[in-house]
Design an enzyme around this catalytic site. Structure first.
Site, short mmCIF file in Angstrom:
data_model
loop_
_atom_site.label_atom_id
_atom_site.label_comp_id
_atom_site.label_asym_id
_atom_site.label_seq_id
_atom_site.Cartn_x
_atom_site.Cartn_y
_atom_site.Cartn_z
N THR A 1 1.21 -1.15 -0.10
CA THR A 1 -0.51 0.25 -0.06
C THR A 1 0.68 1.27 -0.02
O THR A 1 1.97 0.65 0.35
CB THR A 1 -0.84 0.09 1.36
OG1 THR A 1 -0.60 -0.11 2.43
CG2 THR A 1 -2.19 -0.61 1.34
N LEU A 2 0.33 2.59 -0.57
CA LEU A 2 1.26 3.41 -0.81
C LEU A 2 0.48 5.12 -0.58
O LEU A 2 0.51 6.10 -1.33
CB LEU A 2 1.36 3.64 -2.40
CG LEU A 2 2.20 2.80 -3.22
CD1 LEU A 2 2.14 2.46 -4.50
CD2 LEU A 2 4.12 2.63 -2.50
N ASP B 1 -6.02 -0.55 8.05
CA ASP B 1 -6.95 -1.43 8.49
C ASP B 1 -7.85 -1.94 8.17
O ASP B 1 -8.59 -2.70 7.35
CB ASP B 1 -6.38 -1.54 9.77
CG ASP B 1 -5.84 -1.64 10.83
OD1 ASP B 1 -4.48 -2.42 10.24
OD2 ASP B 1 -5.75 -0.97 11.75
N SER C 1 -14.58 4.60 11.54
CA SER C 1 -14.63 6.12 10.04
C SER C 1 -14.27 4.61 8.63
O SER C 1 -14.34 4.67 7.41
CB SER C 1 -13.03 6.25 9.85
OG SER C 1 -11.94 5.66 9.34
#
Length: 310
Positions: free
Chosen positions: A222-223, A255, A294
């Site tokens: 992931t970036l 997450d 969220s």
């Protein structure tokens, strides 16, 4: 076919402090606010997967304290099966001290507490009980390494079990554990720890994919605002992130990605499609304060990104 996700991992209570900028060494700063929310990578990923429509069971430990009661109550309210959670006497529930800065970035210190009481035997029983179903097993590194090793070993004996390991925070993993990962999920910092060189941008991440791929079944890096890259066999790709109006709080966005990805894999989506949905879920999360609070429901994610979530 039901989408079964078995999450083995940590459950914490997060103490979230909003502060303008990180204090310098020796400096005292005044916080703007402090709130408490359920957290922990395992629990966060379980909630994210449940909100995306998966049938989720959580395996972990909490203390016999008020924090543990709150964590259990909130996870049950999400429809998560908590029958394999152990309440440990005379041990405090895990907690995380989270500082959120005006930039939306954060720093986190975790006190494992009851999370380190999770025993390999309990995890083996939980994984074995999934026999006869197609299950995505989700692991992280906020529990003792022996727990992940036991989960992976048992999963190898249960046909139809797919292992997703989010190696966060980074700890060295055995060749046997890595070989089971489908996918191994890392952020840029964790990928750098694994390959031994910085991974600051998509180009470096693609190089890291090439170096990691022979050791795993598939891999995702992931970036943040650049999305994510993935590789599976001879296939690979970059999934860009949608534009966000503002980064309010990046806590738990990774997450959100992992939980959504696991839910899509459990729905039998391709890895590329699962990464696309995970990127959208993480982007949704950063526009909102907190971790679990969220995370999007499937309908919210479709409205946010202007397209269906299969």
């Amino acid at each position: 076919m039901s989408a079964n996700v078995l999450v083995v991992g940590s459950a914490n209570l997060d103490f979230i402090i909003k502060v303008g900028v990180p204090p310098r060494p020796g400096q005292t700063v005044l916080a703007k606010q402090m709130v408490r929310h359920p957290g922990g990578k395992g629990a966060n990923q379980a909630v994210a997967a449940a909100r995306m429509g998966a049938d989720v069971q959580f395996v972990g430990c909490v203390g016999d304290d008020a924090d543990g009661e709150r964590v259990l109550r909130d996870l049950r309210a999400e429809g998560i099966d908590m029958s394999m959670v152990e309440i440990v006497a005379n041990v405090h529930t895990g907690l995380a001290l989270v500082s959120v800065f005006d930039s939306g970035e954060n720093s986190i210190t975790v006190v494992p507490g009851a999370n380190f009481a999770l025993r390999p035997e309990r995890v083996r029983r939980a994984v074995a009980s999934s026999a006869g179903t197609r299950t995505v097993l989700v692991l992280q590194a906020e529990v003792r390494p022996a727990v992940a090793e036991a989960a992976v070993a048992e999963a190898s004996l249960v046909p139809g079990t797919r292992v997703v390991l989010n190696l966060a925070p980074y700890v060295p993993a055995s060749a046997e554990v890595l070989a089971a990962c489908d996918p191994l999920v890392l952020n840029q910092s964790e990928a750098a720890d694994l390959v031994g060189y910085p991974v600051p941008d998509p180009a470096a991440a693609r190089r890291a994919l090439v170096d990691i791929a022979p050791s795993v079944r598939s891999v995702v890096i992931t970036l943040g605002g650049d999305g994510a890259v993935w590789a599976q066999g001879s296939a690979s790709g970059l999934v860009p992130a949608p534009a966000v109006s503002a980064v309010v709080d990046s806590t738990g966005a990774g997450d959100a990605f992992v939980g959504a990805l696991a839910a899509e894999l459990a729905h039998d989506d391709s890895l590329e499609r699962a990464v696309e949905v995970g990127v959208r879920a993480g982007s949704f999360a950063v526009e909102r304060f907190g971790a679990q609070s969220s995370y999007p429901m499937r309908s919210q994610l479709e409205a946010f990104s202007g397209g269906p979530v299969a």
